[in-house]
Write a protein that holds these residues in place. Structure first.
Motif, PDB file in Angstrom:
ATOM      1  N   SER A  41       1.063  -1.011   0.060  1.00 15.72           N
ATOM      2  CA  SER A  41      -0.027   0.258   0.030  1.00 15.72           C
ATOM      3  C   SER A  41       0.653   1.032   0.270  1.00 15.72           C
ATOM      4  CB  SER A  41      -0.930   0.603   1.295  1.00 15.72           C
ATOM      5  OG  SER A  41      -1.363  -1.059   1.053  1.00 15.72           O
ATOM      6  N   ASN A  42       1.979   1.055   0.640  1.00 12.49           N
ATOM      7  CA  ASN A  42       2.823   2.290   1.112  1.00 12.49           C
ATOM      8  C   ASN A  42       3.662   2.699  -0.454  1.00 12.49           C
ATOM      9  OD1 ASN A  42       2.420   3.038   3.171  1.00 12.49           O
ATOM     10  ND2 ASN A  42       3.718   1.606   4.682  1.00 12.49           N
ATOM     11  N   ILE A  43       3.943   1.663  -1.222  1.00  8.48           N
ATOM     12  CA  ILE A  43       4.452   2.456  -3.289  1.00  8.48           C
ATOM     13  C   ILE A  43       2.864   2.139  -3.189  1.00  8.48           C
ATOM     14  CG2 ILE A  43       5.193  -0.070  -4.746  1.00  8.48           C
ATOM     15  CD1 ILE A  43       6.595  -1.625  -2.527  1.00  8.48           C
ATOM     16  N   ILE A  44       2.204   1.549  -3.507  1.00  7.67           N
ATOM     17  CA  ILE A  44       1.206   2.555  -4.292  1.00  7.67           C
ATOM     18  C   ILE A  44       1.107   3.883  -4.385  1.00  7.67           C
ATOM     19  CG2 ILE A  44      -1.506   1.980  -4.542  1.00  7.67           C
ATOM     20  CD1 ILE A  44      -1.121  -0.971  -4.491  1.00  7.67           C
ATOM     21  N   ILE A  45       1.079   4.555  -2.451  1.00  2.00           N
ATOM     22  CA  ILE A  45       1.076   5.444  -2.588  1.00  2.00           C
ATOM     23  C   ILE A  45       1.611   6.409  -2.925  1.00  2.00           C
ATOM     24  CG2 ILE A  45       0.566   7.286  -0.302  1.00  2.00           C
ATOM     25  CD1 ILE A  45      -1.095   4.551   1.049  1.00  2.00           C
ATOM     26  N   ALA A  46       3.353   6.153  -2.825  1.00  2.00           N
ATOM     27  CA  ALA A  46       4.086   6.606  -3.118  1.00  2.00           C
ATOM     28  C   ALA A  46       4.586   6.641  -4.683  1.00  2.00           C
ATOM     29  CB  ALA A  46       5.165   5.772  -2.565  1.00  2.00           C
ATOM     30  N   GLN A  47       3.569   5.597  -5.581  1.00  3.14           N
ATOM     31  CA  GLN A  47       3.729   6.217  -7.100  1.00  3.14           C
ATOM     32  C   GLN A  47       2.823   6.456  -7.188  1.00  3.14           C
ATOM     33  OE1 GLN A  47       3.826   1.989  -7.872  1.00  3.14           O
ATOM     34  NE2 GLN A  47       5.611   1.078  -8.212  1.00  3.14           N
ATOM     35  N   GLU A  48       1.612   7.174  -6.732  1.00  2.00           N
ATOM     36  CA  GLU A  48       0.697   8.068  -7.161  1.00  2.00           C
ATOM     37  C   GLU A  48       0.910   9.518  -6.562  1.00  2.00           C
ATOM     38  OE1 GLU A  48      -2.468   6.568  -4.657  1.00  2.00           O
ATOM     39  OE2 GLU A  48      -3.566   5.048  -5.913  1.00  2.00           O
ATOM     40  N   LYS A  49       2.259   9.506  -5.428  1.00  2.00           N
ATOM     41  CA  LYS A  49       2.422  10.936  -6.027  1.00  2.00           C
ATOM     42  C   LYS A  49       2.963  11.633  -6.978  1.00  2.00           C
ATOM     43  CE  LYS A  49       3.620  11.475  -1.114  1.00  2.00           C
ATOM     44  NZ  LYS A  49       4.465  11.013   0.222  1.00  2.00           N
ATOM     45  N   PRO A  50       2.625  12.020  -8.017  1.00  5.18           N
ATOM     46  CA  PRO A  50       3.657  12.810  -9.008  1.00  5.18           C
ATOM     47  C   PRO A  50       5.070  12.744  -9.633  1.00  5.18           C
ATOM     48  CG  PRO A  50       2.280  14.493  -8.241  1.00  5.18           C
ATOM     49  CD  PRO A  50       2.206  13.744  -7.119  1.00  5.18           C
ATOM     50  N   ASN A  51       5.618  12.561 -10.206  1.00  6.56           N
ATOM     51  CA  ASN A  51       7.543  12.777 -10.658  1.00  6.56           C
ATOM     52  C   ASN A  51       7.007  15.092 -10.519  1.00  6.56           C
ATOM     53  OD1 ASN A  51       7.980  10.002 -10.208  1.00  6.56           O
ATOM     54  ND2 ASN A  51       7.421  10.505 -12.042  1.00  6.56           N
ATOM     55  N   ILE A  52       7.835  15.125 -10.659  1.00  4.99           N
ATOM     56  CA  ILE A  52       7.772  16.845 -10.577  1.00  4.99           C
ATOM     57  C   ILE A  52       9.239  17.306 -11.083  1.00  4.99           C
ATOM     58  CG2 ILE A  52       7.891  19.163  -9.826  1.00  4.99           C
ATOM     59  CD1 ILE A  52       6.128  17.576  -7.692  1.00  4.99           C
ATOM     60  N   ILE A  53       9.330  17.552 -12.207  1.00  2.38           N
ATOM     61  CA  ILE A  53      10.564  18.580 -13.271  1.00  2.38           C
ATOM     62  C   ILE A  53       9.741  19.601 -13.720  1.00  2.38           C
ATOM     63  CG2 ILE A  53      11.807  17.903 -15.338  1.00  2.38           C
ATOM     64  CD1 ILE A  53      11.103  15.023 -15.280  1.00  2.38           C
ATOM     65  N   VAL A  54      10.502  20.676 -12.675  1.00  5.27           N
ATOM     66  CA  VAL A  54      10.967  21.898 -13.407  1.00  5.27           C
ATOM     67  C   VAL A  54      11.994  21.850 -14.876  1.00  5.27           C
ATOM     68  CG1 VAL A  54      11.470  24.349 -12.989  1.00  5.27           C
ATOM     69  CG2 VAL A  54      10.016  22.881 -11.541  1.00  5.27           C
ATOM     70  N   ILE A  55      11.558  22.647 -15.807  1.00  2.76           N
ATOM     71  CA  ILE A  55      13.115  22.954 -16.529  1.00  2.76           C
ATOM     72  C   ILE A  55      13.212  24.748 -16.969  1.00  2.76           C
ATOM     73  CG2 ILE A  55      14.025  22.682 -19.219  1.00  2.76           C
ATOM     74  CD1 ILE A  55      11.828  20.254 -19.373  1.00  2.76           C
ATOM     75  N   LEU A  56      14.363  24.842 -16.624  1.00  7.80           N
ATOM     76  CA  LEU A  56      14.167  26.186 -16.407  1.00  7.80           C
ATOM     77  C   LEU A  56      16.172  26.578 -17.825  1.00  7.80           C
ATOM     78  CD1 LEU A  56      13.887  28.529 -14.598  1.00  7.80           C
ATOM     79  CD2 LEU A  56      15.602  28.257 -13.154  1.00  7.80           C
ATOM     80  N   SER A  57      14.929  27.433 -18.476  1.00  6.17           N
ATOM     81  CA  SER A  57      16.221  28.043 -19.480  1.00  6.17           C
ATOM     82  C   SER A  57      16.560  29.190 -19.403  1.00  6.17           C
ATOM     83  CB  SER A  57      15.546  28.285 -20.905  1.00  6.17           C
ATOM     84  OG  SER A  57      14.027  29.491 -21.108  1.00  6.17           O
ATOM     85  N   ASP A  58      17.536  29.725 -19.567  1.00  5.50           N
ATOM     86  CA  ASP A  58      18.275  30.835 -18.533  1.00  5.50           C
ATOM     87  C   ASP A  58      18.926  32.413 -20.013  1.00  5.50           C
ATOM     88  OD1 ASP A  58      20.181  32.636 -16.999  1.00  5.50           O
ATOM     89  OD2 ASP A  58      21.517  30.757 -17.216  1.00  5.50           O
ATOM     90  N   ASP A  59      17.874  33.123 -19.711  1.00  5.99           N
ATOM     91  CA  ASP A  59      17.866  34.268 -20.493  1.00  5.99           C
ATOM     92  C   ASP A  59      17.312  34.254 -21.615  1.00  5.99           C
ATOM     93  OD1 ASP A  59      19.532  35.178 -18.324  1.00  5.99           O
ATOM     94  OD2 ASP A  59      21.658  36.200 -19.786  1.00  5.99           O
ATOM     95  N   ALA A  60      16.506  33.421 -21.824  1.00  8.43           N
ATOM     96  CA  ALA A  60      15.804  33.475 -23.064  1.00  8.43           C
ATOM     97  C   ALA A  60      14.759  34.083 -23.582  1.00  8.43           C
ATOM     98  CB  ALA A  60      15.356  31.796 -23.020  1.00  8.43           C
ATOM     99  N   GLY A  61      15.002  34.694 -24.838  1.00  5.81           N
ATOM    100  CA  GLY A  61      13.932  35.907 -25.270  1.00  5.81           C
ATOM    101  C   GLY A  61      11.891  35.195 -25.282  1.00  5.81           C
ATOM    102  N   TYR A  62      11.147  36.293 -24.904  1.00  8.54           N
ATOM    103  CA  TYR A  62      10.510  36.036 -24.777  1.00  8.54           C
ATOM    104  C   TYR A  62       9.438  35.518 -26.235  1.00  8.54           C
ATOM    105  CZ  TYR A  62       5.004  36.713 -23.394  1.00  8.54           C
ATOM    106  OH  TYR A  62       4.029  36.413 -22.716  1.00  8.54           O
ATOM    107  N   ALA A  63       9.656  35.952 -26.814  1.00  6.69           N
ATOM    108  CA  ALA A  63       9.103  35.730 -28.304  1.00  6.69           C
ATOM    109  C   ALA A  63       9.969  34.208 -29.079  1.00  6.69           C
ATOM    110  CB  ALA A  63       9.610  36.704 -29.342  1.00  6.69           C
ATOM    111  N   ASP A  64      11.410  34.067 -28.321  1.00  3.00           N
ATOM    112  CA  ASP A  64      12.364  33.205 -28.890  1.00  3.00           C
ATOM    113  C   ASP A  64      11.809  31.729 -29.013  1.00  3.00           C
ATOM    114  OD1 ASP A  64      14.408  34.621 -30.269  1.00  3.00           O
ATOM    115  OD2 ASP A  64      15.447  34.783 -28.554  1.00  3.00           O
ATOM    116  N   PHE A  65      10.388  31.518 -28.877  1.00  5.93           N
ATOM    117  CA  PHE A  65      10.210  29.985 -29.131  1.00  5.93           C
ATOM    118  C   PHE A  65       9.196  29.735 -30.002  1.00  5.93           C
ATOM    119  CE2 PHE A  65      12.323  30.613 -25.320  1.00  5.93           C
ATOM    120  CZ  PHE A  65      12.451  29.604 -24.878  1.00  5.93           C
TER     121      PHE A  65
END
Length: 463
Positions: A15-39
């Protein structure tokens, strides 16, 4: 009876494993000094960002997202703590730098040790935590990521470095610029740095696929130095100079992100992984030819181009794909949003300035996440209240804009609405009374040049 107890223990463990797996993984991808319109997803017809464009089609796109500072270090301090960094003396200047202070200087400047980070909070909830890439929160050992809640670290402590291996032909004399694995294990990579960080992220995801993890993938792309791979430069034959370099560096950044997304798909983790893509501050159009159009301003000033950033959030379990959100949000909101999704009690977050974004995303409330947002760099300060924005200067009259009607901040309305100017001044003063005395200040001989850029630079429209 013994068999029953053994069975019960097994069920509880499962049960603990299942509960742990239900928690979302979280990834923050941060670019550096990118222009607001450069995507591509931000409207660029020049940049090639197919993987991030695809992410946008699967995510919610926050159209008015802000960082807490117009330069890298303090902006990241706001992200990490969920607080206005000025509340704990982290003034809106990068560290280390040309600073004066009787107690802190050079490597002794950094994210104060009494501040709890987003990694600390999630680690308390059973998460594995890692930071890959740029740190920029202090060079001294005491500020090291592995001492600030991150189990794993691969990157560099400083604010910028070469994208290629340091060797005898390319000497580097600053310890904070060398690549480091864990604590004190310095080892250079022969790979282009953006690709090295993507490789490390993929390895981390594989090694932690069976437990909830928090990964902060903090690219230094597209920060200077302007260094791109030759094969990427060839993809932009019609561009020249820095503009060609930043386009090629952005292409490499997008490809790296795509590889991480593909790995999540391959491992079957996509549906249970919250992915954020954003940038640390506006593009410094004068140094890396980034494009912030239609926003005025640039990195280091409080016009929209300095503090407004692209911001995507994908979480297939809870967020409708290809959706958008039009009220202002802040990178302050990452910590409380993550903490609540990870099973934390938001009542534990008594000292943060961000808010949990999920009720707003799910339209459980029609209120704005933030009626008022603030920025401050020494005696310059800015407040956005609703759609009104006031910029205060020490040496000239304040400027007032209605951002909803004038996104480019082209029409100063201060003379037309003097009562609104007074009202917003009072809000600024009231907020400033809650702040701590800055732990460091910019030396006067450097302030003039920095403030000229801070006040006056308005980014041109580019290709």
């Amino acid at each position: 009876m013994k068999n029953f107890i053994t069975c019960l223990i097994g069920i509880l463990a499962l049960s603990n494993i299942i509960i742990a797996q239900e928690k979302p993984n979280i990834i923050v991808i941060l670019s550096d000094d990118a222009g607001y319109a450069d995507f591509g997803f931000q409207g660029s017809k020049i940049m090639k960002t197919p993987h991030l464009d695809k992410l946008e089609s699967e995510a919610i796109h926050f159209k008015q997202a802000y960082v807490t500072a117009a330069v890298c270090g303090p902006s990241r301090a706001g992200i990490l703590t969920g607080k206005y960094q000025q509340r704990f003396g982290y003034e809106e200047n990068n560290v280390p730098g040309y600073m004066i202070n009787s107690a802190l200087d050079g490597d002794e400047m950094g994210l104060p040790l009494d501040q709890k980070t987003i990694a600390n909070y999630l680690k308390d909830l059973g998460y594995k935590t890692a930071l890959i890439g740029k740190w920029h929160q202090g060079n001294a050992d005491k500020y090291h990521p592995t001492k600030r809640g991150f189990d794993d670290f691969y990157g560099f402590r400083g604010g910028a470095r070469s994208y290629f291996e340091y060797n005898g032909e390319n000497p580097n004399y600053r310890k904070e610029d060398y690549l480091e694995r864990g604590f004190g294990n310095f080892e250079e990579s022969k790979k282009y740095l953006t690709e090295a960080f993507a490789d490390e992220a993929i390895s981390y995801v594989n090694n932690n696929k069976n437990n909830p993890f928090f990964l902060m993938l903090s690219f230094n792309a597209v920060h200077t130095p302007m260094e791109a791979k030759n094969e990427d430069l060839k993809q932009f034959p019609n561009l020249e100079g820095k503009r060609k370099q930043v386009a090629a560096m952005t292409l490499a950044l997008d490809r790296a992100c795509g590889r991480v997304f593909d790995e999540l798909d391959k491992l079957g983790l996509t549906d249970n992984t919250l992915v954020i893509f954003t940038n640390d501050n506006g593009g410094p159009s004068d140094t890396n030819a980034s494009n912030n159009y239609p926003l005025s301003g640039t990195k280091a000033n409080h016009l929209e181009g300095g503090i407004r950033v692209p911001f995507l959030m994908r979480y297939p379990k809870q967020i409708a794909k290809n959706s958008s959100f039009d009220f202002p949000v802040s990178t302050l909101d990452l910590l409380p949003t993550f903490y609540k999704l990870a099973g934390g009690n938001d009542k534990d977050l008594k000292d943060v300035d961000g808010v949990d974004l999920m009720p707003f995303i799910h339209k459980k409330t029609t209120d704005r996440p933030h009626q008022t947002l603030y920025w401050k760099k020494e005696n310059r300060a800015t407040v956005r209240d609703g759609d009104w924005k006031l910029l205060r200067f020490p040496d000239r009259p304040a400027e007032l804009y209605n951002i909803k009607e004038d996104i480019s901040e082209s029409h100063d309305l201060a003379n037309k609405y003097p009562e609104k100017v007074k009202e917003l001044y009072k809000k600024l003063f009231t907020w400033e009374l809650t702040l701590t005395r800055p732990l460091w200040q910019l030396k006067r001989e450097y302030e003039g040049k920095a403030m000229e850029r801070m006040d006056n630079y308005r980014a041109p429209k580019r290709d």
